[in-house]
Scaffold this motif. Structure first.
Motif, PDB file in Angstrom:
ATOM      1  N   ILE A 178       3.249   5.763  -7.897  1.00  0.00           N
ATOM      2  CA  ILE A 178       3.865   4.210  -7.339  1.00  0.00           C
ATOM      3  C   ILE A 178       1.999   4.125  -6.707  1.00  0.00           C
ATOM      4  CG2 ILE A 178       4.486   3.440  -5.370  1.00  0.00           C
ATOM      5  CD1 ILE A 178       7.588   4.899  -6.253  1.00  0.00           C
ATOM      6  N   ASN A 179       1.566   3.167  -6.756  1.00  0.00           N
ATOM      7  CA  ASN A 179       0.777   2.944  -6.207  1.00  0.00           C
ATOM      8  C   ASN A 179       0.817   2.676  -4.859  1.00  0.00           C
ATOM      9  OD1 ASN A 179       1.208   0.175  -5.754  1.00  0.00           O
ATOM     10  ND2 ASN A 179       0.889  -0.456  -7.484  1.00  0.00           N
ATOM     11  N   LYS A 180      -0.822   2.129  -3.989  1.00  0.00           N
ATOM     12  CA  LYS A 180      -0.488   2.317  -2.520  1.00  0.00           C
ATOM     13  C   LYS A 180      -0.434   1.015  -1.954  1.00  0.00           C
ATOM     14  CE  LYS A 180      -4.429   5.701  -1.706  1.00  0.00           C
ATOM     15  NZ  LYS A 180      -5.335   5.652  -0.817  1.00  0.00           N
ATOM     16  N   ILE A 181       0.079   0.514  -2.995  1.00  0.00           N
ATOM     17  CA  ILE A 181       0.278  -0.809  -2.351  1.00  0.00           C
ATOM     18  C   ILE A 181       2.193  -0.842  -2.056  1.00  0.00           C
ATOM     19  CG2 ILE A 181       1.172  -3.784  -2.431  1.00  0.00           C
ATOM     20  CD1 ILE A 181      -2.076  -3.564  -4.438  1.00  0.00           C
ATOM     21  N   LYS A 182       2.574  -0.147  -2.784  1.00  0.00           N
ATOM     22  CA  LYS A 182       3.726   0.020  -3.451  1.00  0.00           C
ATOM     23  C   LYS A 182       4.411   1.092  -1.939  1.00  0.00           C
ATOM     24  CE  LYS A 182       4.905  -2.164  -7.480  1.00  0.00           C
ATOM     25  NZ  LYS A 182       5.817  -1.518  -8.711  1.00  0.00           N
ATOM     26  N   LEU A 183       3.675   1.874  -2.580  1.00  0.00           N
ATOM     27  CA  LEU A 183       4.143   2.978  -1.119  1.00  0.00           C
ATOM     28  C   LEU A 183       4.242   2.847   0.342  1.00  0.00           C
ATOM     29  CD1 LEU A 183       2.080   5.801  -2.020  1.00  0.00           C
ATOM     30  CD2 LEU A 183       4.991   5.954  -2.095  1.00  0.00           C
ATOM     31  N   GLU A 184       3.365   1.565   0.766  1.00  0.00           N
ATOM     32  CA  GLU A 184       3.279   0.946   2.019  1.00  0.00           C
ATOM     33  C   GLU A 184       4.387  -0.174   2.380  1.00  0.00           C
ATOM     34  OE1 GLU A 184       1.345   0.628   5.799  1.00  0.00           O
ATOM     35  OE2 GLU A 184       0.527   1.573   3.970  1.00  0.00           O
ATOM     36  N   GLU A 185       4.756  -0.543   0.720  1.00  0.00           N
ATOM     37  CA  GLU A 185       5.294  -1.600   1.207  1.00  0.00           C
ATOM     38  C   GLU A 185       7.048  -1.215   1.838  1.00  0.00           C
ATOM     39  OE1 GLU A 185       5.597  -3.334  -2.524  1.00  0.00           O
ATOM     40  OE2 GLU A 185       4.465  -5.251  -1.739  1.00  0.00           O
ATOM     41  N   GLN A 186       6.964  -0.055   0.668  1.00  0.00           N
ATOM     42  CA  GLN A 186       8.578   1.041   1.466  1.00  0.00           C
ATOM     43  C   GLN A 186       8.126   1.296   2.464  1.00  0.00           C
ATOM     44  OE1 GLN A 186      11.004   1.262  -0.746  1.00  0.00           O
ATOM     45  NE2 GLN A 186      11.934   1.988   0.924  1.00  0.00           N
TER      46      GLN A 186
END
Length: 470
Positions: A218-226
């Motif tokens: 998972i990319n950093k953007i999705k990790l940040e969103e989670q």
């Protein structure tokens, strides 16, 4: 005659070769089937690792595998296998089930239970709460996380054609004689998690077990969103609990709470060797002479401890490690280390909690700390005050063999370092990290926790209730 014997010999030989070839094909087919299963599991993000346990290979969920293979863990496979309790599958939960206040008995209970499950000593397992009258959320959540992985492991074996099914066919909790224990188990504990039989109580606000896996794909953007989603969910939960007590936070307080909770969650995630983080909450409202509520929250991960993270040769923040090593030399020179009572591990763990200290590379985050001090400060600031000094509120950090307890006896102080303001928590009257902390609050414990756990129990008070003289 010779020709007849030769033909018979040839037939037997051909039959033998055919059987051998068929067996080889079967082995090859099974091997390919196993390889394909591994491939499917990786692709579908079912984070399961392959471990070798004595005479057979078994599929094991990641966190359970880590606990069984961590040599320091009380749950190491060799430690849980000897001896197996002879109790017909009945395991009694301690009267006070707490890995903080009653660690020896509580860890032994979980260890014996896990040993019997993994070794399949009994077909039916009963977890008996008959004697249990007091229960900590941190101990119960640790037990439930382990049970969740064990059940997943057994279910996988039941579905698989490659591994024999488990001999354990039943795991049950019984004899909930304490009302407090029963409410916790049925709202956020074992019954709610494993039996899917959640019970609602008017005075209880549950925050169900939240499990997040940091998938490398998972990319950093999705990790940040989670992280933002989980942070918002947890902040909303805190606000709901305070709302029961007619308490409202200012916009600044809510923003501060969001920041520190987000910091704690991402820290638990990044520092987890298994790439998992867990969080769970439980709020109990009380009405009588005073209107108040007891808020509980547990956040934990498994893997390298705080000390081990900094002690690792691969720790990217060399500057912080150098400061820790320098501090250790000062303590050694002053003879402040006293055997197992206070060791380097306890000192480094305390130092790591100070604001601005982190094991991640300094170029990755500017002035990035783990947020532990601000997290503690935020919750103690919103807890409210009782008529008498209350002894309920405290926050405990367990990591490896270190226990750090904050109950307000020592204040968090502000320090200015190179024109930047930092929060410091030194557990001594001088407010200086170079002076030995009070070993009542920063101490070595015999039982090693294989990761880091933050356990909060905070009393929230209804100030409006008090101000009306009720």
């Amino acid at each position: 005659m010779y020709l007849k014997n030769f033909k018979l010999f040839k037939q037997k030989r051909d039959l033998k070769l055919a059987k051998r070839k068929l067996l080889s094909k079967k082995k090859l087919k099974n091997k390919r089937k196993l390889e394909y299963s591994e491939y499917v599991l990786r692709k579908t993000n079912q984070t399961i690792s392959l471990v070798f346990n004595e005479s057979k290979r078994t599929w094991m969920p990641t966190n359970l595998s880590y606990l069984l293979n961590c040599s320091k863990s009380v749950f190491h496979i060799e430690k849980i296998s000897k001896p197996i309790p002879n109790n017909n599958g009945y395991f009694k939960v301690p009267a006070h089930f707490s890995i903080i206040d009653n660690p020896k008995e509580s860890y032994n209970f979980i260890k014996n239970l896990l040993g019997s499950l993994i070794n399949e000593s009994y077909t039916k397992i009963y977890i008996d709460y008959n004697d249990c009258v007091k229960i900590d959320l941190s101990a119960q959540s640790l037990l439930d996380i382990i049970l969740k992985d064990v059940i997943a492991y057994f279910n996988y074996r039941k579905r698989s054609h490659l591994i024999e099914a488990s001999k354990v066919v039943e795991i049950n909790g019984i004899n909930f004689n304490s009302e407090e224990v029963e409410k916790l188990l049925h709202s956020v504990g074992s019954v709610a998690i494993h039996s899917n039989r959640h019970t609602s109580y008017p005075e209880i606000i549950p925050y169900p077990l939240c499990i997040h896996s940091r998938d490398q794909n998972i990319n950093k953007i999705k990790l940040e969103e989670q992280k933002e989603l989980d942070t918002t969910k947890l902040v909303d939960y805190v606000l709901s609990c305070l709302g029961r007590l007619n308490r409202k936070l200012t916009t600044d307080r809510i923003e501060d709470l969001s920041t520190v909770i987000g910091e704690i969650l991402i820290n638990a995630e990044e520092h987890s060797t298994t790439k998992y983080r867990f969080s769970i909450g439980y709020f109990h409202e009380f009405e009588g002479e005073e209107h108040y509520g007891v808020f509980r929250l547990t956040i934990l991960n498994f893997g390298q401890t705080i000390y081990e993270k900094f002690k690792d040769d691969n720790c990217p923040n060399k500057d912080v490690v150098e400061k820790m090593e320098k501090l250790s030399k000062q303590y050694t020179a002053k003879k402040l280390f006293k055997g197992r009572e206070f060791e380097e591990e306890s000192l480094w763990t305390l130092y790591a909690l100070q604001e601005g200290v982190t094991s991640v590379a300094p170029e990755s985050y500017k002035k990035r700390g783990n947020g532990s001090i601000r997290f503690i400060e935020s919750f103690f600031n919103i807890k409210g005050k009782m008529k008498e000094k209350e002894e309920v509120s405290r926050m405990v950090i367990l990591s490896g063999n270190t226990n750090i307890t904050f109950d307000g006896s020592y204040n968090i102080v502000d320090k200015e370092i190179h024109s930047d303001n930092f929060k410091m928590m030194t557990f001594n009257d001088s407010g200086n990290i170079e002076d030995k902390p009070d070993n009542k609050f920063v101490k070595h414990v015999d039982q090693y926790f294989p990761g880091t756990i933050i356990s909060a129990k905070i009393l929230f008070n209804d100030d409006d209730f008090r101000s009306k003289g009720q």
